[in-house]
Design a protein around this motif. Structure first.
Motif, PDB file in Angstrom:
ATOM      1  N   LYS A 155       0.800  -1.234   0.000  1.00 43.36           N
ATOM      2  CA  LYS A 155       0.000   0.000   0.000  1.00 43.36           C
ATOM      3  C   LYS A 155       0.825   1.273   0.000  1.00 43.36           C
ATOM      4  CE  LYS A 155      -3.663  -2.616   0.394  1.00 43.36           C
ATOM      5  NZ  LYS A 155      -4.548  -2.860  -0.776  1.00 43.36           N
ATOM      6  N   LYS A 156       2.070   1.185  -0.445  1.00 45.01           N
ATOM      7  CA  LYS A 156       2.893   2.393  -0.515  1.00 45.01           C
ATOM      8  C   LYS A 156       3.819   2.303  -1.718  1.00 45.01           C
ATOM      9  CE  LYS A 156       6.565   0.661   2.534  1.00 45.01           C
ATOM     10  NZ  LYS A 156       7.302   0.899   3.789  1.00 45.01           N
ATOM     11  N   GLU A 170      -3.219   3.196   9.353  1.00 48.75           N
ATOM     12  CA  GLU A 170      -3.261   1.963   8.560  1.00 48.75           C
ATOM     13  C   GLU A 170      -3.395   2.332   7.080  1.00 48.75           C
ATOM     14  OE1 GLU A 170      -6.205  -1.849   7.969  1.00 48.75           O
ATOM     15  OE2 GLU A 170      -5.958  -1.032   9.982  1.00 48.75           O
ATOM     16  N   PRO A 171      -2.365   2.037   6.282  1.00 49.40           N
ATOM     17  CA  PRO A 171      -2.443   2.392   4.857  1.00 49.40           C
ATOM     18  C   PRO A 171      -3.479   1.542   4.122  1.00 49.40           C
ATOM     19  CG  PRO A 171      -0.471   1.117   5.291  1.00 49.40           C
ATOM     20  CD  PRO A 171      -1.095   1.396   6.619  1.00 49.40           C
ATOM     21  N   PHE A 172      -4.076   2.110   3.097  1.00 45.62           N
ATOM     22  CA  PHE A 172      -5.027   1.369   2.258  1.00 45.62           C
ATOM     23  C   PHE A 172      -5.047   2.029   0.888  1.00 45.62           C
ATOM     24  CE2 PHE A 172      -7.575   4.879   3.706  1.00 45.62           C
ATOM     25  CZ  PHE A 172      -8.486   5.113   2.678  1.00 45.62           C
ATOM     26  N   GLY A 173      -5.752   1.433  -0.042  1.00 44.54           N
ATOM     27  CA  GLY A 173      -5.886   2.013  -1.376  1.00 44.54           C
ATOM     28  C   GLY A 173      -4.587   1.990  -2.172  1.00 44.54           C
ATOM     29  N   THR A 174      -4.544   2.786  -3.222  1.00 44.34           N
ATOM     30  CA  THR A 174      -3.375   2.851  -4.119  1.00 44.34           C
ATOM     31  C   THR A 174      -2.606   4.132  -3.868  1.00 44.34           C
ATOM     32  OG1 THR A 174      -4.610   1.636  -5.819  1.00 44.34           O
ATOM     33  CG2 THR A 174      -2.616   2.797  -6.516  1.00 44.34           C
ATOM     34  N   THR A 179       9.832  14.944  -7.012  1.00 41.72           N
ATOM     35  CA  THR A 179       8.715  14.007  -6.947  1.00 41.72           C
ATOM     36  C   THR A 179       8.445  13.655  -5.489  1.00 41.72           C
ATOM     37  OG1 THR A 179       9.272  13.079  -9.100  1.00 41.72           O
ATOM     38  CG2 THR A 179       7.867  11.762  -7.672  1.00 41.72           C
ATOM     39  N   LEU A 180       7.193  13.712  -5.106  1.00 38.81           N
ATOM     40  CA  LEU A 180       6.798  13.368  -3.747  1.00 38.81           C
ATOM     41  C   LEU A 180       5.916  12.127  -3.768  1.00 38.81           C
ATOM     42  CD1 LEU A 180       5.906  16.917  -2.333  1.00 38.81           C
ATOM     43  CD2 LEU A 180       8.078  15.673  -2.148  1.00 38.81           C
ATOM     44  N   LYS A 181       6.148  11.246  -2.789  1.00 40.10           N
ATOM     45  CA  LYS A 181       5.350  10.036  -2.642  1.00 40.10           C
ATOM     46  C   LYS A 181       4.286  10.257  -1.566  1.00 40.10           C
ATOM     47  CE  LYS A 181       8.971   7.601  -1.586  1.00 40.10           C
ATOM     48  NZ  LYS A 181       9.845   6.443  -1.242  1.00 40.10           N
ATOM     49  N   LEU A 182       3.076   9.816  -1.853  1.00 36.72           N
ATOM     50  CA  LEU A 182       1.993   9.922  -0.883  1.00 36.72           C
ATOM     51  C   LEU A 182       1.262   8.587  -0.800  1.00 36.72           C
ATOM     52  CD1 LEU A 182       2.011  12.855  -2.622  1.00 36.72           C
ATOM     53  CD2 LEU A 182       0.401  13.422  -0.792  1.00 36.72           C
ATOM     54  N   LYS A 183       0.681   8.339   0.368  1.00 38.34           N
ATOM     55  CA  LYS A 183      -0.142   7.139   0.526  1.00 38.34           C
ATOM     56  C   LYS A 183      -1.441   7.516   1.229  1.00 38.34           C
ATOM     57  CE  LYS A 183       2.233   5.774   4.808  1.00 38.34           C
ATOM     58  NZ  LYS A 183       3.086   4.742   5.436  1.00 38.34           N
ATOM     59  N   HIS A 184      -2.458   6.709   1.037  1.00 36.60           N
ATOM     60  CA  HIS A 184      -3.742   6.892   1.711  1.00 36.60           C
ATOM     61  C   HIS A 184      -3.713   6.093   3.009  1.00 36.60           C
ATOM     62  CE1 HIS A 184      -5.492   8.692  -1.916  1.00 36.60           C
ATOM     63  NE2 HIS A 184      -4.853   7.742  -2.591  1.00 36.60           N
ATOM     64  N   ALA A 185      -4.337   6.639   4.041  1.00 33.41           N
ATOM     65  CA  ALA A 185      -4.375   5.936   5.323  1.00 33.41           C
ATOM     66  C   ALA A 185      -5.627   6.313   6.090  1.00 33.41           C
ATOM     67  CB  ALA A 185      -3.127   6.244   6.146  1.00 33.41           C
TER      68      ALA A 185
END
Length: 463
Positions: free
Chosen positions: A122-123, A180-184, A164-170
């Motif tokens: 998820k990351k 808790e990470p989830f999604g794309t 470039t920046l990395k992001l995750k959904h949580a």
């Protein structure tokens, strides 16, 4: 060697065979050896050079082994453009730059604005550099490409630089107070100055991207997410609310899109490109046939750098066009599937299943000699198999008893009956065929007589 010009093949082949037989004369040569026709065409003076080489084991390559297919999901910068899944064909020993070029050609995007990543747990697990080697990407890796135009370099007078920046959904973790990470997860391209970025600018870029994770009917409602920022590994996440605030950006910076209600998150549909649907509907995508390998063996190729030949007419080293054909066919045909691949850079074993005929292998299609085309049908009588990899493995065989036509499996000291279905296997390495109509019993008698005559001749010379 006897060199022809392509117009006197029959004569050149016979002279070459007779010359070879003067040095090598045995029952092995009589029944197992054939001839390969090799033609090289000079790209400059167009002179043909043809020679005929003896061949005891026919080594056939796997088709398209110099390329590989990579499944890639492409996320465009414009959220109104659907995500699309592609299958890209690139050189096996190429770089990520080759993947970028292939994706740019397939999608119409700017190659320089494409960023390749691997998604794991998820990351964004890693971002690939342009010169990253493709063979480091495993077939089951989840590869996403992002269009990040704002991350591109600009004119020298521009005091900002693209990153470039990395992001995750949580969301809130099920247990404890963590996230808790989830999604794309996703990547964005932004401009920074003095390693800083304003919250207002950053949230504007993120909001544009997040629109595709909100259902159309929810986009005019209250924003269901907030942006969290962590300066480095040891810091805590903070919610970004002040638009005027400036943030330090470094390699340790973490950004999270936090969803109070994970159900508000929407996963956009991924559209399959034709390259992907073609792969999915191809029932033979995981296997090839022996006929495919024979065709690959006889396909014309251009000699590579370092493998040039000297043209007999223009007297120069040339990267000529080379083509191989079968010429003289043996009574016993041994085919080696070239599963083991070696180059200066890499080694590999190919585990692809090859579908080979048990009866009725017709070689006339790949045989250049008109005379040998007339009797070119073979039947399988044995298979040598290899299990394992380059570091070690195990050999066993399937063989047919020609007296009762029963197949057997021979594994070390164990012998057991085998069905025809078991004879075809992914581990097949050497295939043994006999020409239809060949009398092996008579050939064995002739070999025995030759041995007796040779022994008598030797005794006579000693006396």
């Amino acid at each position: 060697p006897v060199i022809g010009n392509g117009e006197d093949d029959e004569e050149a082949a016979e002279k070459s065979w007779a010359k070879y037989r003067k040095r090598e004369d045995s029952v092995i040569i009589d029944n197992i050896y054939g001839q390969i026709r090799s033609r090289v065409l000079c790209p400059e003076c167009h002179t043909k050079s043809v020679k005929f080489d003896p061949c005891g084991i026919l080594q056939v390559p796997f088709p398209n082994m110099n390329s590989r297919k990579q499944i890639v999901t492409f996320v465009r910068a414009d959220p109104s453009i659907p995500r699309k899944r592609y299958v890209l064909t690139v050189p096996k020993m190429g770089t990520v730059d080759d993947l970028k070029q292939a994706l740019a050609e397939a999608s119409g995007a700017n190659q320089r604005a494409i960023l390749f990543t691997e998604i794991y747990s998820k990351k964004v697990y890693r971002i690939f550099g342009r010169q990253s080697e493709i063979d480091r990407i495993q077939q089951n890796d989840k590869i996403y490409a992002y269009e990040v135009p704002d991350g591109l370099p600009r004119e020298k007078k521009d005091e900002t630089r693209g990153v470039t920046l990395k992001l995750k959904h949580a969301c809130k973790a099920s247990y404890g107070d963590g996230l808790e990470p989830f999604g794309t997860p996703f990547c964005i391209g932004v401009r920074i100055a003095d390693e800083k970025i304003s919250v207002g600018y950053l949230k504007g870029v993120v909001k544009k991207y997040i629109l595709q994770h909100q259902r159309p009917e929810d986009r005019n409602k209250a924003q269901p997410w907030q942006l969290l920022y962590k300066a480095d590994y040891y810091a805590n996440f903070v919610s970004l609310k002040s638009y005027d605030q400036e943030l330090e950006i470094s390699k340790e910076t973490e950004l999270v899109v936090y969803w109070e209600d994970p159900d508000a998150y929407f996963e956009p549909e991924i559209v399959n490109d034709k390259t992907y649907t073609d792969l999915q509907t191809d029932e033979r995508r995981d296997q090839i046939s022996l006929q495919d390998c024979l065709t690959a063996f006889t396909n014309e190729e251009i000699l590579s750098d370092g493998n040039e030949y000297r043209c007999p007419k223009c007297k120069k080293m040339q990267r000529g066009k080379k083509k191989l054909d079968l010429w003289r066919l043996p009574n016993i045909l041994i085919i080696q599937l070239k599963r083991f691949q070696y180059t200066r850079q890499w080694r590999d074993k190919i585990d692809t299943y090859v579908d080979y005929p048990i009866v009725g292998l017709d070689l006339s299609q790949w045989t250049k000699s008109k005379e040998n085309k007339k009797n070119a049908v073979y039947d399988l009588y044995a298979v040598s198999c290899h299990g394992g990899g380059l570091g070690g493995g195990h050999y066993w065989a399937h063989a047919k008893n020609l007296n009762n036509n029963q197949w057997y499996t021979l594994n070390d000291s164990s012998v057991s009956k085998a069905s025809k279905g078991n004879v075809k296997t992914q581990e097949a390495y050497l295939l043994f065929y006999v020409r239809r109509g060949f009398d092996s019993t008579q050939a064995a008698r002739q070999a025995e007589q030759r041995t007796v005559q040779s022994s008598s001749h030797s005794r006579g010379n000693r006396s």
